[in-house]
Design an enzyme around this catalytic site. Structure first.
Site, PDB file in Angstrom:
ATOM      1  N   LYS A 141       0.803  -1.227   0.000  1.00  0.00           N
ATOM      2  CA  LYS A 141       0.000   0.000   0.000  1.00  0.00           C
ATOM      3  C   LYS A 141       0.833   1.274   0.000  1.00  0.00           C
ATOM      4  O   LYS A 141       0.372   2.337  -0.407  1.00  0.00           O
ATOM      5  CB  LYS A 141      -0.915   0.023   1.234  1.00  0.00           C
ATOM      6  CG  LYS A 141      -2.011  -1.028   1.210  1.00  0.00           C
ATOM      7  CD  LYS A 141      -3.253  -0.511   0.511  1.00  0.00           C
ATOM      8  CE  LYS A 141      -4.406  -1.502   0.624  1.00  0.00           C
ATOM      9  NZ  LYS A 141      -5.555  -1.069  -0.200  1.00  0.00           N
ATOM     10  N   SER A 198       1.137  -9.903  -0.746  1.00  0.00           N
ATOM     11  CA  SER A 198       0.806  -8.478  -0.691  1.00  0.00           C
ATOM     12  C   SER A 198       1.067  -7.817   0.660  1.00  0.00           C
ATOM     13  O   SER A 198       1.271  -6.606   0.721  1.00  0.00           O
ATOM     14  CB  SER A 198      -0.649  -8.277  -1.106  1.00  0.00           C
ATOM     15  OG  SER A 198      -1.490  -9.113  -0.339  1.00  0.00           O
TER      16      SER A 198
END
Lengths: 328, 328
Positions: free
Chosen positions: A54, A303
């Site tokens: 992110k 991720s």
């Protein structure tokens, strides 16, 4: 209603120039213990300073704000990795970050966000968007959305550029899908640079709105109560109109995985790849293990690695067979 | 008796040329959650394909064997990371590897070694050196020692070259010490390239023979029963004459850490750095946390990540405070 304008590989390249030196250019880690027909590499975004991809989108989005406006700071609402990403990125730019979090957010996540110097604003259930809007109104700060923005998509897409550079003959890329910013960005880069590669999104069976939506050709909504059933707490969002249009354009298909498969993948990553993954971060490995993929070089996106100690311990303890199940 | 000839930084550079493309050039991972007075980077050798730095020394040593002799294969005795390192390195060279392991070696370690195509020879307690010597005699294969060899030391030293390239103004480097090959090699490179850096070896208190030996100026022997008390099963060896001479030359000092400190460091690496470490791999972080080090940029070597699932689960579960103990 006109179709949204899609992010291009040039937008992703511009994002990569902007991020250089501010993020970790994660290595592709070979996994020789995996299926020899589908040689596997892991892209460990868990090794970014905030433990998740992110930070790429947040840095790119903040970097694109007009400098005069940017000095007034940024606002985000999130209880997860986006909160820490915006807090960290704002600190890199030397500006204020106001992060709106639900009152029930675990203390450790609030503490981690504050570590980066952000101001955390706690709010009641269902009120975070309103509280964020009010902060924007009061301070003149800019809202940084978690996925529904071209600059966020382009930032996440830098992962795809790195894969194309490091493994130009990649055959298959597996990407977790939630709001869809990550898969939109990576898919845009891979589609342009490795046109023969297959690009799969991966969702938990219990939050498979995108799989259903792509099959139908338009977004499908699942209730938040239904989506909250999955252990993969980072994969409970749904694509926006913008990200859904990207996913329609770039994905070969969406694969789904069960809760048990996700847990096994967390354990396998810890014991065989020595990488800590949160459940959401492990769905691509779960899909690699449990779907019949075409042969060829395969990359999974890990991720994020922000998992609570108790859950990691429980999952690893329950999977004693992980150490040998690929042995020969 | 003359003093042993020491490995030079040129030997380490030659090893780096030899290893290029065969190992992972591990990144330095920043740890912004650590002590701001001592900014911390982690060198995660756990991300090598066999989960430990040992592959560097094994590849360099095998690469230096005369090609005509090398075709006859290699022999090693080890129940740990050196076994998998030699098995993997031999496979890269397309030669046979005979790995002698004690009968009581956990099945998973035997399976991992066989995965690389090695022939595993199990033997009774205390007989592994004799069995290895017999294999050398029978096959003409070359013995690859775990640390007591200049080519092994030079191979491990490539980690030091990478640190000097990536962080030339490093102030402090912390390195686990067992047989001493790793600290000898890294110390040689850092001493030459970053002459102002402090280089600390780290040992468990329960196997602190090198700390005692350096203080006395000559090697100190501890019984294997005593050394076996530490949870850090990769740190139970003692330096040879060759590695001890290197350690005397390159180390600033040796720091010791307790068993509890080692466990806490394993948990901190998993939860805060998202990296799985074996106990031996975590001692450098333990020393960083529990010794009063000089301020300045600090690098810890995370030497390996091969830990059993049960032990990882137990350690992580017992350290619930790890998530917030550095919070502010």
């Amino acid at each position: 209603m006109s179709a949204p304008t899609l992010v291009t590989v040039d937008d992703v390249r511009a994002a990569a120039d902007r991020l250089r030196g501010s993020i970790m250019r994660t290595p592709l880690i070979p996994a020789p213990w995996a299926d020899p027909q589908r040689p596997l590499w892991i892209k460990p975004e868990s090794l970014q300073v905030i433990g998740a991809f992110k930070v790429r989108g947040a840095l790119n989005a903040i970097g694109r704000i007009d400098p005069d406006v940017r000095t007034r700071g940024v606002v985000a609402y999130s209880s997860g990795n986006h909160a820490q990403a915006v807090a960290y990125a704002a600190a890199r730019f030397g500006i204020d970050a106001h992060i709106v979090m639900p009152e029930e957010t675990p203390a450790v996540k609030v503490a981690r966000t504050r570590e980066h110097g952000a101001r955390v604003v706690l709010c009641g259930a269902g009120r975070r968007e309103a509280v964020a809007a009010q902060l924007v109104e009061e301070t003149g700060a800019t809202l940084v959305p978690p996925f529904d923005h071209p600059d966020v998509i382009a930032g996440q897409g830098t992962i795809g550029l790195e894969i194309a550079e490091d493994l130009p003959d990649v055959g298959t890329v597996l990407i977790p899908v939630s709001g869809g910013g990550l898969a939109s960005g990576i898919g845009t880069a891979i589609r342009a640079l490795c046109p023969d590669a297959r690009i799969y999104g991966v969702e938990p069976e219990l939050a498979a709105d995108t799989a259903a939506g792509l099959r139908r050709g338009s977004r499908v909504s699942m209730s938040i109560e239904d989506r909250n059933r999955t252990i993969a707490d980072g994969l409970r969002s749904q694509p926006s109109e913008l990200t859904f249009a990207h996913l329609q354009h770039v994905l070969t298909d969406v694969l789904t995985v069960s809760e048990g498969q996700i847990r096994s993948a967390v354990a396998e990553l810890a014991i065989r790849a020595r990488l800590v993954s949160e459940p959401s971060g492990a769905v691509a490995l779960a899909a690699y293990r449990h779907h019949r993929l075409p042969p060829g070089k395969t990359v999974i996106i890990l991720s994020g690695g922000n998992i609570e100690a108790d859950l990691l311990a429980q999952i690893v303890a329950q999977s004693p067979e992980v150490g040998v199940h690929q042995g020969n």
